[in-house]
Write an enzyme that holds these catalytic residues in place. Structure first.
Site, short mmCIF file in Angstrom:
data_model
loop_
_atom_site.label_atom_id
_atom_site.label_comp_id
_atom_site.label_asym_id
_atom_site.label_seq_id
_atom_site.Cartn_x
_atom_site.Cartn_y
_atom_site.Cartn_z
N HIS A 147 0.55 -1.49 -0.34
CA HIS A 147 0.38 0.37 0.28
C HIS A 147 0.82 1.13 -0.09
O HIS A 147 1.93 1.47 -0.26
CB HIS A 147 -0.85 0.08 1.56
N ASP A 201 -10.85 -3.56 -1.35
CA ASP A 201 -11.08 -2.71 -2.07
C ASP A 201 -11.20 -2.06 -3.13
O ASP A 201 -10.57 -2.53 -4.10
CB ASP A 201 -9.43 -2.18 -1.43
N HIS A 374 -4.03 3.01 -3.62
CA HIS A 374 -4.16 1.89 -3.97
C HIS A 374 -4.71 1.44 -5.67
O HIS A 374 -4.36 1.41 -6.50
CB HIS A 374 -6.25 2.20 -3.56
ZN LIG Z 1 -8.21 3.48 3.36
ZN LIG Z 2 -4.81 3.25 3.79
#
Ligand SMILES: [Zn+2]
Ligand SMILES: [Zn+2]
Length: 565
Positions: A147, A201, A374
């Protein structure tokens, strides 16, 4: 709060209830229950729009957690971003069990607990990727993901109904700065063993291709280190530890000292260095107060305020109001962060102030100085193909992101021997898994609670004028007329108070003095700051709040209204 509306858990049924993050970006939180055991995944905040005056933070409505108080046995954290841990101080007092997270996540959580005077005792339990912990009928396994910051995990939770996988936030960074790779193998093994449901996500589902590694920004920064004749000032999110490492390494290479400027970036860089996630060779780091002692071409400042926050370092530096860091024409200011929607105007204003100082401005639109944390569509598809879940629930996003992710999932799995079934859920939906299958069966109470940090309490649900706040301390509106050109006061400020009870004998004097506070606050500010509504409103709010607290012991909700004449 109304507890009767929280439905009971059905017997022999796995129940998953998203409490935040499905329908908005931020305040991510989810409850997973089997009979007498509920575990919580993340407890995040969302940041308010600049026009939500008097509000500092937004957290999920916790009615559900309060109603299940006895059943909540643990809180599991995926990573240290505010939208995943910011609400933990509000959640921890509501249950007794442990809080699991990686060492980075727990280290970022600790100062928040201290601010709220919460003694965690031995409740904080550090875990490492591939560790497993058991909570009642659940076994939770932590899986490393990549991330925009170190030490992030996804979760595989084994339940009596099957295994569910929660990705947390991730992208697939194949050249991670710290050499810690996304654990694709484990995702693939879990897929082979059979996964009941995947919660993934959706943040960047509308971006094509792959997001790209954190290392991609190095090239653009190398250029900037080479071409900048004066100071290099870089604004980034204060949690962007990888970005910090890249910049520190370049500073060493290009012979510049590094100053961290701004409270949160100083704090986070200290934590990251203490844990070994940020390595700064000795002699490289200087204090912000030392910046002036070095030739400007020898300095890199890493500053807070990438969102144009009025009180943060970048905004102060931009209007020449920072104690130690001054901009000059040879300097370059780099915005190494994306604009969170709603903040565009404030950021644009800050950049204009920087330009007035004569410094160069570099934004992510001009050079590749920021990369998202992301995963884009192809990374999300890859995870779907590896995990091959029976049910798929898109998480983290507004409804359009969730529904787009749902469509993508159906396409990815259309050729598979077993088709995926998508459950397009929103906050509060009670998702049930049992022998008959899965469904959205019920609705639990959810919502947003607005927090005014100076009170460390609730302002209200969806509405600024919360009754409790007003009943206790009231509201003061200060109407301040200023000149459009000079920002100078054009008359006496008018005060309108509601529910702010002071002795009638003292009221006149109090409001007269408050007017003086406004007048001197404006007089002491530069023209540039005075004519910037965003900066001035926040400055007056802070000053007036301090004044009323000192004089009356109360903390009314203060709303300055600037009228340009
Ligand atoms: Zn987040
Ligand atoms: Zn995050």
């Amino acid at each position: 709060m109304n507890q009767s509306v929280v439905p009971d858990v059905s017997p022999s049924t796995l129940e998953v209830v998203p409490l935040g993050g499905l329908g908005e970006f931020g305040m991510n939180m989810m409850a997973v229950s089997w009979e007498d055991t509920t575990i919580l995944i993340d407890a995040g905040v969302m940041f308010p729009d600049p026009d939500q005056l008097g509000v500092d933070l937004i957290i999920p409505d916790l009615t559900f957690v309060e109603a299940r108080r006895d059943k909540v046995k643990a809180l599991i954290l995926t990573h240290a971003h505010e939208d995943h841990i910011g609400a933990v101080p509000h959640v921890m007092p509501l249950f007794d069990g442990p809080v699991y997270g990686t060492s980075m996540t727990l280290a970022f959580l600790e100062p928040k607990l201290q601010e709220h005077e919460i003694d965690a005792g031995d409740r904080l339990k550090p875990i490492r990727p591939r560790d497993k912990v058991t909570v009642g009928p659940f076994t939770i396994e932590f899986i490393r993901v990549t991330h925009s910051m170190p030490d992030c995990v996804a979760l595989a939770i084994t339940t009596p109904a099957g295994t569910i996988v929660h990705t947390g936030d991730f992208k697939i960074d194949q050249t991670p700065i710290d050499g810690e790779h996304f654990d694709l193998h484990r995702f693939s093994e879990l897929g082979a063993q059979g996964v009941l449901a995947l919660f993934a996500d959706s943040t960047n589902i509308d971006r094509k291709g792959f997001t790209g590694s954190e290392v991609e920004v190095i090239e653009a920064f190398e250029e900037l280190f080479t071409s900048t004749l004066g100071k290099l000032v870089v604004a980034a999110f204060s949690s962007s530890i990888y970005r910090m490492q890249i910049l520190v390494d370049l500073a060493v290479q290009f012979d510049r000292k590094v100053a961290f400027v701004g409270r949160s970036i100083v704090q986070n860089s200290e934590i990251a260095q203490r844990l070994g996630f940020l390595r700064v060779p000795s002699g490289v780091q200087i204090r912000d107060s030392d910046v002036n002692g070095y030739a400007s071409q020898d300095v890199l400042c890493l500053v807070t305020g990438s969102q144009g926050e009025p009180q943060a370092a970048l905004s102060r530096i931009a209007i020449d109001d920072h104690r130690f860091v001054k901009l000059a024409p040879d300097d370059t200011v780099v915005l190494s962060a994306r604009a969170i929607p709603g903040n565009e105007k404030a950021i644009a204003r800050a950049m204009s102030h920087v330009a007035r100082r004569g410094a160069d401005v570099v934004t992510p639109d001009m050079k590749h100085v920021h990369v998202s944390g992301h995963g884009s569509a192809e990374e999300l598809k890859l995870v779907l193909s590896l995990v091959r879940p029976r049910y798929f629930v898109p998480i983290h996003g507004e409804y359009r992101h969730l529904s787009q992710h749902a469509r993508v999932a159906t396409r990815v799995m259309s050729g598979a021997d077993r088709k995926v079934q998508v459950l397009l859920a929103q906050d509060g939906d009670v998702i049930q898994f049992d022998e008959q299958g899965a469904r959205i069966a019920d609705k639990a109470p959810t919502g947003r609670v607005l927090i005014d940090v100076t009170r460390v309490g609730e302002v209200g649900d969806e509405v600024l004028r919360d009754r409790r706040h007003l009943a206790a301390d009231g509201l003061v509106v200060a109407v301040v007329a200023i000149s459009r050109h000079t920002g100078a006061l054009t008359g006496d400020p008018e005060m309108v108070a509601r529910g702010f009870v002071v002795d009638s004998g003292q009221a006149d004097a109090l409001f007269h003095d408050a007017g003086q506070v406004i007048a001197s606050c404006i007089a002491e500010s530069g023209v540039e700051e005075r004519t910037d509504q965003g900066l001035m409103t926040e400055k007056l709010r802070v000053e007036l709040r301090r004044f009323f607290k000192k004089r009356t012991g109360r903390r009314p909700l203060v709303l300055p209204v600037l009228m340009e004449i």
